[in-house]
Design a protein around this motif. Structure first.
Motif, PDB file in Angstrom:
ATOM      1  N   ARG A 107      -0.659   6.504  19.226  1.00 56.87           N
ATOM      2  CA  ARG A 107      -0.538   5.165  18.633  1.00 56.87           C
ATOM      3  C   ARG A 107      -0.428   5.278  17.125  1.00 56.87           C
ATOM      4  NH1 ARG A 107      -3.556   0.633  21.192  1.00 56.87           N
ATOM      5  NH2 ARG A 107      -4.521   0.562  19.153  1.00 56.87           N
ATOM      6  N   LEU A 108       0.441   4.439  16.556  1.00 55.53           N
ATOM      7  CA  LEU A 108       0.728   4.508  15.120  1.00 55.53           C
ATOM      8  C   LEU A 108       0.735   3.103  14.521  1.00 55.53           C
ATOM      9  CD1 LEU A 108       1.860   6.177  12.609  1.00 55.53           C
ATOM     10  CD2 LEU A 108       4.140   5.644  13.502  1.00 55.53           C
ATOM     11  N   ILE A 109       0.079   2.972  13.375  1.00 57.15           N
ATOM     12  CA  ILE A 109       0.154   1.729  12.589  1.00 57.15           C
ATOM     13  C   ILE A 109       0.852   2.080  11.282  1.00 57.15           C
ATOM     14  CG2 ILE A 109      -1.190   0.001  11.318  1.00 57.15           C
ATOM     15  CD1 ILE A 109      -3.340   0.261  13.498  1.00 57.15           C
ATOM     16  N   VAL A 110       1.861   1.301  10.910  1.00 56.51           N
ATOM     17  CA  VAL A 110       2.576   1.568   9.659  1.00 56.51           C
ATOM     18  C   VAL A 110       2.254   0.444   8.673  1.00 56.51           C
ATOM     19  CG1 VAL A 110       4.788   2.061   8.564  1.00 56.51           C
ATOM     20  CG2 VAL A 110       4.407   2.753  10.950  1.00 56.51           C
ATOM     21  N   LEU A 111       1.517   0.791   7.634  1.00 57.44           N
ATOM     22  CA  LEU A 111       1.169  -0.168   6.575  1.00 57.44           C
ATOM     23  C   LEU A 111       2.192  -0.029   5.463  1.00 57.44           C
ATOM     24  CD1 LEU A 111      -2.682   0.613   6.419  1.00 57.44           C
ATOM     25  CD2 LEU A 111      -1.528  -1.209   7.713  1.00 57.44           C
ATOM     26  N   GLY A 112       2.867  -1.127   5.107  1.00 57.78           N
ATOM     27  CA  GLY A 112       3.976  -1.034   4.143  1.00 57.78           C
ATOM     28  C   GLY A 112       5.255  -0.645   4.856  1.00 57.78           C
ATOM     29  N   SER A 113       5.445  -1.209   6.065  1.00 58.57           N
ATOM     30  CA  SER A 113       6.543  -0.759   6.942  1.00 58.57           C
ATOM     31  C   SER A 113       7.920  -1.163   6.421  1.00 58.57           C
ATOM     32  CB  SER A 113       6.348  -1.323   8.355  1.00 58.57           C
ATOM     33  OG  SER A 113       6.381  -2.739   8.323  1.00 58.57           O
ATOM     34  N   THR A 114       7.987  -2.167   5.536  1.00 59.33           N
ATOM     35  CA  THR A 114       9.287  -2.638   5.057  1.00 59.33           C
ATOM     36  C   THR A 114       9.716  -1.948   3.765  1.00 59.33           C
ATOM     37  OG1 THR A 114       8.100  -4.423   3.949  1.00 59.33           O
ATOM     38  CG2 THR A 114       9.074  -4.930   6.103  1.00 59.33           C
ATOM     39  N   ALA A 167       4.202  -7.166   2.733  1.00 60.13           N
ATOM     40  CA  ALA A 167       3.683  -8.165   1.787  1.00 60.13           C
ATOM     41  C   ALA A 167       4.415  -9.488   1.937  1.00 60.13           C
ATOM     42  CB  ALA A 167       3.807  -7.650   0.361  1.00 60.13           C
ATOM     43  N   ARG A 168       5.753  -9.455   1.732  1.00 54.88           N
ATOM     44  CA  ARG A 168       6.489 -10.737   1.745  1.00 54.88           C
ATOM     45  C   ARG A 168       7.832 -10.692   2.456  1.00 54.88           C
ATOM     46  NH1 ARG A 168       6.054  -8.315  -2.925  1.00 54.88           N
ATOM     47  NH2 ARG A 168       4.062  -9.331  -3.241  1.00 54.88           N
ATOM     48  N   ASN A 169       8.292  -9.512   2.838  1.00 54.09           N
ATOM     49  CA  ASN A 169       9.609  -9.407   3.483  1.00 54.09           C
ATOM     50  C   ASN A 169       9.484  -9.692   4.981  1.00 54.09           C
ATOM     51  OD1 ASN A 169      12.185  -8.831   4.318  1.00 54.09           O
ATOM     52  ND2 ASN A 169      12.347  -6.888   3.195  1.00 54.09           N
ATOM     53  N   GLY A 170       9.298 -10.983   5.280  1.00 51.97           N
ATOM     54  CA  GLY A 170       9.090 -11.391   6.668  1.00 51.97           C
ATOM     55  C   GLY A 170      10.292 -11.105   7.561  1.00 51.97           C
ATOM     56  N   VAL A 176      -2.638   6.223  11.135  1.00 49.99           N
ATOM     57  CA  VAL A 176      -2.235   5.109  10.263  1.00 49.99           C
ATOM     58  C   VAL A 176      -1.430   5.681   9.110  1.00 49.99           C
ATOM     59  CG1 VAL A 176      -3.064   3.299   8.701  1.00 49.99           C
ATOM     60  CG2 VAL A 176      -4.173   3.640  10.919  1.00 49.99           C
ATOM     61  N   LEU A 177      -0.175   5.276   9.034  1.00 48.85           N
ATOM     62  CA  LEU A 177       0.697   5.706   7.938  1.00 48.85           C
ATOM     63  C   LEU A 177       0.500   4.695   6.816  1.00 48.85           C
ATOM     64  CD1 LEU A 177       3.469   5.713   6.257  1.00 48.85           C
ATOM     65  CD2 LEU A 177       3.078   7.871   7.435  1.00 48.85           C
ATOM     66  N   ALA A 178      -0.131   5.149   5.728  1.00 46.01           N
ATOM     67  CA  ALA A 178      -0.525   4.230   4.659  1.00 46.01           C
ATOM     68  C   ALA A 178       0.514   4.264   3.548  1.00 46.01           C
ATOM     69  CB  ALA A 178      -1.907   4.628   4.117  1.00 46.01           C
ATOM     70  N   ALA A 179       1.393   3.253   3.525  1.00 45.64           N
ATOM     71  CA  ALA A 179       2.486   3.225   2.543  1.00 45.64           C
ATOM     72  C   ALA A 179       2.591   1.874   1.851  1.00 45.64           C
ATOM     73  CB  ALA A 179       3.809   3.599   3.205  1.00 45.64           C
ATOM     74  N   ILE A 180       1.444   1.190   1.741  1.00 47.75           N
ATOM     75  CA  ILE A 180       1.421  -0.001   0.879  1.00 47.75           C
ATOM     76  C   ILE A 180       1.438   0.514  -0.554  1.00 47.75           C
ATOM     77  CG2 ILE A 180      -0.068  -1.899   0.084  1.00 47.75           C
ATOM     78  CD1 ILE A 180      -0.976  -2.258   2.981  1.00 47.75           C
ATOM     79  N   VAL A 181       2.159  -0.168  -1.445  1.00 49.65           N
ATOM     80  CA  VAL A 181       2.201   0.297  -2.823  1.00 49.65           C
ATOM     81  C   VAL A 181       1.023  -0.287  -3.599  1.00 49.65           C
ATOM     82  CG1 VAL A 181       3.785  -1.576  -3.525  1.00 49.65           C
ATOM     83  CG2 VAL A 181       3.668   0.532  -4.872  1.00 49.65           C
ATOM     84  N   GLY A 182       0.372   0.561  -4.406  1.00 48.07           N
ATOM     85  CA  GLY A 182      -0.655   0.096  -5.329  1.00 48.07           C
ATOM     86  C   GLY A 182      -2.037  -0.032  -4.732  1.00 48.07           C
ATOM     87  N   SER A 183      -2.942  -0.620  -5.551  1.00 50.12           N
ATOM     88  CA  SER A 183      -4.342  -0.690  -5.141  1.00 50.12           C
ATOM     89  C   SER A 183      -4.546  -1.638  -3.962  1.00 50.12           C
ATOM     90  CB  SER A 183      -5.221  -1.109  -6.326  1.00 50.12           C
ATOM     91  OG  SER A 183      -4.734  -2.313  -6.870  1.00 50.12           O
ATOM     92  N   LYS A 232      -0.775   6.894  -2.850  1.00 51.28           N
ATOM     93  CA  LYS A 232      -1.580   7.766  -3.702  1.00 51.28           C
ATOM     94  C   LYS A 232      -2.610   6.989  -4.508  1.00 51.28           C
ATOM     95  CE  LYS A 232       2.474   8.662  -5.406  1.00 51.28           C
ATOM     96  NZ  LYS A 232       3.542   9.514  -5.921  1.00 51.28           N
ATOM     97  N   GLU A 233      -2.297   5.704  -4.803  1.00 55.03           N
ATOM     98  CA  GLU A 233      -3.201   4.894  -5.628  1.00 55.03           C
ATOM     99  C   GLU A 233      -4.582   4.783  -4.972  1.00 55.03           C
ATOM    100  OE1 GLU A 233      -0.140   3.947  -4.640  1.00 55.03           O
ATOM    101  OE2 GLU A 233       1.035   3.221  -6.354  1.00 55.03           O
ATOM    102  N   ALA A 234      -4.645   4.845  -3.635  1.00 51.96           N
ATOM    103  CA  ALA A 234      -5.942   4.756  -2.950  1.00 51.96           C
ATOM    104  C   ALA A 234      -6.839   5.926  -3.352  1.00 51.96           C
ATOM    105  CB  ALA A 234      -5.741   4.730  -1.437  1.00 51.96           C
ATOM    106  N   LEU A 235      -6.251   7.117  -3.475  1.00 50.76           N
ATOM    107  CA  LEU A 235      -7.064   8.272  -3.877  1.00 50.76           C
ATOM    108  C   LEU A 235      -7.315   8.274  -5.376  1.00 50.76           C
ATOM    109  CD1 LEU A 235      -5.918  11.364  -1.772  1.00 50.76           C
ATOM    110  CD2 LEU A 235      -7.980   9.983  -1.545  1.00 50.76           C
TER     111      LEU A 235
END
Ligand code: NDP
Length: 400
Positions: free
Chosen positions: A6-13, A43-46, A100-107, A128-131
């Motif tokens: 199972r995979l969750i993609v954060l920042g998928s767009t 974020a906003r690209n529905g 979980v593929l974490a690809a949201i930009v920024g904090s 990378k901002e998370a680290l």
């Protein structure tokens, strides 16, 4: 055939998110390596999010901007809206052992990454901002929960691969991250100072989202990556170096104590480190065009010019200071990049504003997420005050 993960993609767009879904399709089609995409967040690209949801049929989607349009989705897909939507999606959808593929930009990516760690998920980390901002908290919780943080950034993926050649704890002398040098690699201080947004977005080798492209142009990206490497590989500032390598073929290298150097080379294509993060620790057959050795004549390296790219040295300062200094660096940079994009400051001011924020705001221990968000807010407020015409004392310290 391996079992489905199972995979969750954060920042998928975004750039990394879209590339991740391309790799997922490739692995399923060519290699019988199947991922079940159970969650998607943007974020906003529905429109793009809805198209992905129609194709992949996740259990849930998240859209941070409550005002953004979200076209109709197939029935049964749960929808989370608002600033905490990605966190809600993770809490409701993730199960222990998911990726979980974490690809949201920024904090904005920090809280969803921490939520995924709490749920017992492995993290394929592009954000990378998370680290940089919350490395102590994120790595400590990952250790406590027994989950892996697998690098997606090409340099860190390279280092992780090179470290398989020796004992990371006992045999590494130092690691060296390569940098393309960005669009201003050969530009004068004056040209860099007055570069336009269009100039800054012309990256010579990589196609990426806007913020990371601007970070590459200031070379703040390398500072963020050095701090990221500090948290991923547990090395102090003195054992992490960076060097300019315009071709972006050698993605980074490790010097071992016996003088051996192990480098990782591949075409500059983010699908490769993404694929490796998805299949880690195993490799899967090629997802992109291989290197053409016959056309590869030279591999050149140059020292970083700290006068033209003062951002890079801020990494060592942050690692040595510890505490909330990473959150200050990151928050100030995000605010300064936003101000540059909005046409409120010159390009050259970005790095000076971040350095000034680090000098002005005292770092305190980063024990909780509140400490991190407090430092982030202070850094953003500092940058806002610096560029406000009503507060001339800040302007004096950062104008050219
Ligand atoms: P993009 O700007 O292309 O994409 C950012 C993604 O994050 C979009 O899907 C965006 O949604 C989403 N997003 C932004 N804010 C939120 C939020 N609050 N909640 C949910 N989703 C949100 O960035 P990149 O893909 O280029 O970069 C992503 C991360 O990966 C960055 O941290 C970057 O430094 C790192 N990275 C990127 C590389 C690259 O090649 N692009 C290489 C190495 C690291 P929407 O589209 O709706 O705005």
């Amino acid at each position: 055939m391996r079992s489905t993960r199972r995979l969750i993609v954060l920042g998928s767009t975004g750039s990394i998110g879209e590339n991740t879904l391309t790799v997922v399709r490739h692995l399923a089609r060519e290699e019988s390596i199947a991922f079940e995409v159970v969650g998607l967040a943007a974020a906003r690209n529905g429109a793009a999010l809805a198209a992905q949801a129609r194709e992949l049929g996740p259990l849930a989607v998240a859209l941070a901007d409550v005002n953004a349009a979200l076209p109709d989705l197939p029935t049964g897909i749960r929808i989370h809206r608002g600033p905490t939507a990605a966190v809600e999606l993770v809490k409701e959808t993730a199960r222990p052992g998911d990726l979980v593929l974490a690809a949201i930009v920024g904090s904005a990516g920090i809280a969803p990454v921490l939520a995924a760690i709490e749920m017992g998920c492995d993290i394929a980390l592009a954000n990378k901002e998370a680290l940089v901002a919350a490395g102590a908290i994120v790595t400590a919780r990952a250790r406590e929960r027994g989950v892996r943080i697998i690098p997606v950034d090409s340099e860190h993926s390279a280092i992780a691969q090179c470290l398989r050649s020796g004992d990371p704890a006992a045999e590494v002398r130092r690691i060296v991250l390569t940098a393309s040098g960005g669009p201003f690699r050969q530009a004068s201080v004056e040209t860099i100072e007055r570069a336009t947004l269009a100039d800054a977005l012309k990256h010579p080798t990589w196609t990426m989202g806007q913020k990371v492209t601007i970070d590459s142009a200031t070379m703040m990206n390398k500072a963020l990556e050095i701090v990221e490497a500090h948290w991923l590989f547990g090395l102090d500032a003195e054992r992490i170096d960076a060097i300019v390598h315009p071709a972006s073929i050698v993605h980074s290298f490790v010097e071992f104590v016996d003088g051996s150097v192990i480098a990782q080379m591949s075409p500059p294509d983010m699908r490769l480190p993404i694929q490796f993060a998805l299949t880690w620790p195993r490799r899967a057959p090629l997802c992109c065009t291989p290197l053409d050795w016959a056309s590869l004549r030279t591999l050149d390296f140059h020292p970083i010019d700290h006068q033209r790219f003062p951002a890079v040295a801020l990494a060592g300062q942050v690692i040595r200071a510890g505490g909330t200094s990473g959150a200050i660096l990151n928050g100030a940079n995000e605010a300064a990049v936003e101000a540059f994009v909005a046409g409120r400051i010159r390009f050259g001011q970005i790095s000076r504003l971040v350095a000034a924020a680090l000098a002005a705001i005292p770092a305190v221990p980063a024990l909780t997420l509140n400490d991190v968000s407090g430092a982030d807010s202070a850094a953003r407020a500092f940058v806002a005050s610096e560029i406000s015409p009503n507060l001339p004392k800040w302007r004096c310290s950062t104008q050219a």
